[in-house]
Design a protein around this motif. Sequence first.
Motif, PDB file in Angstrom:
ATOM      1  N   ALA A   1       0.831  -1.210   0.000  1.00  0.00           N
ATOM      2  CA  ALA A   1       0.000   0.000   0.000  1.00  0.00           C
ATOM      3  C   ALA A   1       0.865   1.260   0.000  1.00  0.00           C
ATOM      4  CB  ALA A   1      -0.935  -0.007   1.204  1.00  0.00           C
ATOM      5  N   LEU A   2       1.953   1.247   0.760  1.00  0.00           N
ATOM      6  CA  LEU A   2       2.850   2.401   0.779  1.00  0.00           C
ATOM      7  C   LEU A   2       3.446   2.660  -0.606  1.00  0.00           C
ATOM      8  CD1 LEU A   2       4.819   1.931   4.137  1.00  0.00           C
ATOM      9  CD2 LEU A   2       3.118   3.690   3.621  1.00  0.00           C
ATOM     10  N   LEU A   3       3.829   1.602  -1.291  1.00  0.00           N
ATOM     11  CA  LEU A   3       4.432   1.761  -2.612  1.00  0.00           C
ATOM     12  C   LEU A   3       3.411   2.254  -3.636  1.00  0.00           C
ATOM     13  CD1 LEU A   3       6.654  -1.453  -2.705  1.00  0.00           C
ATOM     14  CD2 LEU A   3       7.434   0.907  -2.473  1.00  0.00           C
ATOM     15  N   LYS A   4       2.189   1.821  -3.520  1.00  0.00           N
ATOM     16  CA  LYS A   4       1.155   2.187  -4.497  1.00  0.00           C
ATOM     17  C   LYS A   4       0.512   3.541  -4.207  1.00  0.00           C
ATOM     18  CE  LYS A   4      -0.181  -2.569  -5.652  1.00  0.00           C
ATOM     19  NZ  LYS A   4      -1.238  -3.617  -5.509  1.00  0.00           N
ATOM     20  N   HIS A   5       0.318   3.860  -2.917  1.00  0.00           N
ATOM     21  CA  HIS A   5      -0.490   5.031  -2.574  1.00  0.00           C
ATOM     22  C   HIS A   5       0.252   6.096  -1.776  1.00  0.00           C
ATOM     23  CE1 HIS A   5      -3.726   2.521  -3.998  1.00  0.00           C
ATOM     24  NE2 HIS A   5      -3.515   1.632  -3.048  1.00  0.00           N
ATOM     25  N   GLY A   6       1.409   5.780  -1.217  1.00  0.00           N
ATOM     26  CA  GLY A   6       2.145   6.740  -0.406  1.00  0.00           C
ATOM     27  C   GLY A   6       1.720   6.698   1.054  1.00  0.00           C
ATOM     28  N   ALA A   7       2.516   7.324   1.912  1.00  0.00           N
ATOM     29  CA  ALA A   7       2.306   7.230   3.352  1.00  0.00           C
ATOM     30  C   ALA A   7       1.027   7.919   3.803  1.00  0.00           C
ATOM     31  CB  ALA A   7       3.504   7.812   4.090  1.00  0.00           C
ATOM     32  N   CYS A   8       0.780   9.133   3.333  1.00  0.00           N
ATOM     33  CA  CYS A   8      -0.390   9.883   3.810  1.00  0.00           C
ATOM     34  C   CYS A   8      -1.686   9.161   3.473  1.00  0.00           C
ATOM     35  CB  CYS A   8      -0.396  11.291   3.212  1.00  0.00           C
ATOM     36  SG  CYS A   8       0.848  12.399   3.914  1.00  0.00           S
ATOM     37  N   ALA A   9      -1.822   8.717   2.224  1.00  0.00           N
ATOM     38  CA  ALA A   9      -3.050   8.034   1.805  1.00  0.00           C
ATOM     39  C   ALA A   9      -3.201   6.699   2.528  1.00  0.00           C
ATOM     40  CB  ALA A   9      -3.046   7.828   0.294  1.00  0.00           C
ATOM     41  N   THR A  10      -2.089   5.998   2.755  1.00  0.00           N
ATOM     42  CA  THR A  10      -2.154   4.703   3.431  1.00  0.00           C
ATOM     43  C   THR A  10      -2.556   4.873   4.885  1.00  0.00           C
ATOM     44  OG1 THR A  10      -0.473   3.788   1.949  1.00  0.00           O
ATOM     45  CG2 THR A  10      -0.851   2.625   4.012  1.00  0.00           C
ATOM     46  N   VAL A  11      -1.993   5.870   5.536  1.00  0.00           N
ATOM     47  CA  VAL A  11      -2.357   6.138   6.932  1.00  0.00           C
ATOM     48  C   VAL A  11      -3.829   6.538   7.021  1.00  0.00           C
ATOM     49  CG1 VAL A  11      -1.987   7.740   8.862  1.00  0.00           C
ATOM     50  CG2 VAL A  11      -0.027   6.703   7.710  1.00  0.00           C
ATOM     51  N   GLU A  12      -4.264   7.413   6.124  1.00  0.00           N
ATOM     52  CA  GLU A  12      -5.664   7.855   6.122  1.00  0.00           C
ATOM     53  C   GLU A  12      -6.609   6.678   5.922  1.00  0.00           C
ATOM     54  OE1 GLU A  12      -8.907   9.970   6.507  1.00  0.00           O
ATOM     55  OE2 GLU A  12      -7.024  11.087   6.487  1.00  0.00           O
ATOM     56  N   ALA A  13      -6.300   5.806   4.980  1.00  0.00           N
ATOM     57  CA  ALA A  13      -7.163   4.648   4.717  1.00  0.00           C
ATOM     58  C   ALA A  13      -7.200   3.717   5.933  1.00  0.00           C
ATOM     59  CB  ALA A  13      -6.665   3.904   3.487  1.00  0.00           C
ATOM     60  N   LEU A  14      -6.081   3.537   6.591  1.00  0.00           N
ATOM     61  CA  LEU A  14      -6.034   2.631   7.732  1.00  0.00           C
ATOM     62  C   LEU A  14      -6.848   3.167   8.891  1.00  0.00           C
ATOM     63  CD1 LEU A  14      -5.013   0.138   9.186  1.00  0.00           C
ATOM     64  CD2 LEU A  14      -2.911   1.372   9.738  1.00  0.00           C
ATOM     65  N   VAL A  15      -6.694   4.454   9.213  1.00  0.00           N
ATOM     66  CA  VAL A  15      -7.440   4.979  10.375  1.00  0.00           C
ATOM     67  C   VAL A  15      -8.942   5.006  10.092  1.00  0.00           C
ATOM     68  CG1 VAL A  15      -5.479   6.285  11.276  1.00  0.00           C
ATOM     69  CG2 VAL A  15      -7.032   7.395   9.679  1.00  0.00           C
ATOM     70  N   GLN A  16      -9.317   5.228   8.835  1.00  0.00           N
ATOM     71  CA  GLN A  16     -10.739   5.174   8.495  1.00  0.00           C
ATOM     72  C   GLN A  16     -11.272   3.754   8.661  1.00  0.00           C
ATOM     73  OE1 GLN A  16     -11.438   6.820   4.607  1.00  0.00           O
ATOM     74  NE2 GLN A  16     -11.023   8.925   5.250  1.00  0.00           N
ATOM     75  N   LYS A  17     -10.493   2.787   8.223  1.00  0.00           N
ATOM     76  CA  LYS A  17     -10.902   1.383   8.368  1.00  0.00           C
ATOM     77  C   LYS A  17     -11.012   1.004   9.827  1.00  0.00           C
ATOM     78  CE  LYS A  17      -9.434  -3.300   7.100  1.00  0.00           C
ATOM     79  NZ  LYS A  17      -8.390  -4.115   6.396  1.00  0.00           N
ATOM     80  N   GLU A  18     -10.033   1.447  10.638  1.00  0.00           N
ATOM     81  CA  GLU A  18     -10.066   1.122  12.067  1.00  0.00           C
ATOM     82  C   GLU A  18     -11.253   1.792  12.758  1.00  0.00           C
ATOM     83  OE1 GLU A  18      -7.675  -0.819  14.037  1.00  0.00           O
ATOM     84  OE2 GLU A  18      -7.490  -1.584  11.988  1.00  0.00           O
ATOM     85  N   ALA A  19     -11.577   3.012  12.340  1.00  0.00           N
ATOM     86  CA  ALA A  19     -12.687   3.728  12.960  1.00  0.00           C
ATOM     87  C   ALA A  19     -14.031   3.064  12.637  1.00  0.00           C
ATOM     88  CB  ALA A  19     -12.709   5.177  12.500  1.00  0.00           C
ATOM     89  N   ALA A  20     -14.098   2.405  11.485  1.00  0.00           N
ATOM     90  CA  ALA A  20     -15.332   1.796  11.056  1.00  0.00           C
ATOM     91  C   ALA A  20     -15.588   0.440  11.718  1.00  0.00           C
ATOM     92  CB  ALA A  20     -15.341   1.624   9.542  1.00  0.00           C
ATOM     93  N   ARG A  21     -14.591  -0.093  12.417  1.00  0.00           N
ATOM     94  CA  ARG A  21     -14.727  -1.418  13.009  1.00  0.00           C
ATOM     95  C   ARG A  21     -15.625  -1.395  14.229  1.00  0.00           C
ATOM     96  NH1 ARG A  21      -8.875  -3.979  13.728  1.00  0.00           N
ATOM     97  NH2 ARG A  21     -10.179  -5.559  14.691  1.00  0.00           N
TER      98      ARG A  21
END
Length: 506
Positions: A486-506
Amino acid sequence: MTSPIGWPKKPIGYEVMRLSDTHLPQGLEGPAYDRRAVRVGQVHLGVGAFHRAHQAVYTEACLTAGDLRWGIVGASLRSPQVAEQLNPQDGLFTCLVREGAESRASIIGALQKILVAPQNPTALVEAMAAPDVHIVTLTITEKGYHLDPATGALQMQDKAIAADFARPDAPATAPGLLVAALAARKARGMSPFTALSCDNLPDNGGRLKQAVLDFARAQDPALADWIERYGAFPASMVDRIVPATTSDDLAQFEARFGVQDLGLVKTEPFSQWVIEDQFAGERPQWELAGAQFTDDVAPWEMAKLRLLNGAHSALAYLGNLAGYQTVDQTMANPAFERFVDRLQDEAQSTLTPPPGLNLAAYRSDLKQRFKNAALMHKTYQIAMDGSQKLPQRLLATIEARISRGQDFACLALGVAGWMRWQAGVDEQDRPFEVQDPLAAKTRALYHMGQTGFEKAASLCSLEAVLGPKLPSDPRFVDAVGAALDALLKHGACATVEALVQKEAAR
């Protein structure tokens, strides 16, 4: 005294003197005792900025209270730079405490002089063998112990250790120097000193003891038995953020106070030192400055390593890749702040806090410390020597989570950030030097793969860092591989944003 960070420039033609016993600036708090009466009771190995902003400050409180037995001889094990900074200043330096737009500066007089081990190892050994010396403290970073990360034993085949065995009269490593000094004390009928590690290592006292005893036993089993019977290696936990001092910091200080201080250190208001109450002889009353003595340092140490250092490392790799130069800049991105919260949630579940440690308050304080823009704590500085830091800061926490059947998505992204950082280029294609003793190996392994999964699998073969357990666990390899991809495809900011959104939705 308190003054704004934006100090005025000195007048044109103003001659600036170097800070020293004879050139103390007016309006600045200095030593409140007679430095000429101070005796040397401690030697410190690795006299960098952290020691000056932490242990030296605690010792200053003892001297100020009138116990003048505890002056410090500092020692650099590598470069003469600190000696060149402090010896012309009679060992004096300024500790600058910054928070927000305010700063408080005081001159510290605990250091008496600085020795440079490579220039004169005998002088350093003799300093530690002096009858008045009861304490030897160390801040030599993880790699200075020369221990095998997997077994904890001294790396006998390490080039520096092998060289010390070959030249026992001129040791260069911390284990070699300590053993030489202890051997001298034994031969002279003296008692051993207390060797006190102040590095960010789990069971740092035990690890230092292991290094010293392994070295001594290979050289003289009787000496090792004497050290083990009479010596002491208390564990300790140290906590204070001490960023590197910049040329701007030096210029601002000079402009404000009219003296040049090349030994200046800057730090935050927060400071903590928890020490195992196990000493071979006398010790300073560091509790005068707030040090805590305990029978068990481990819970304090683990909380700090996993909540502060683990979050710091993850922020450093991911933030630096994204182009953020400092920790506070990284924390200003709301996604990274939420990421720290989630990562610390994962880490906290593995902790058993000691009485007196409120984890909720501790985490709240940590977040404010990370946001302290006055420190300008560089993400690159924190990212250095990651191969030595990763096991205790992130990997041990992951192992604990796996053993409990818990997920570790945020911790895995921190490890993936370390892996991505081994490329030596950020997401803006700006190159940087990967400063790490294993940099050549990690770079080669990183480039052996094409996808994130392949690169992660390749780096997982590095047992010296990842140990034997995690690389054989598909849950770990898959999670880190997915995060790196994910870091290689989307970069750090987008990967971090996607992860925290996923975690918040759990």
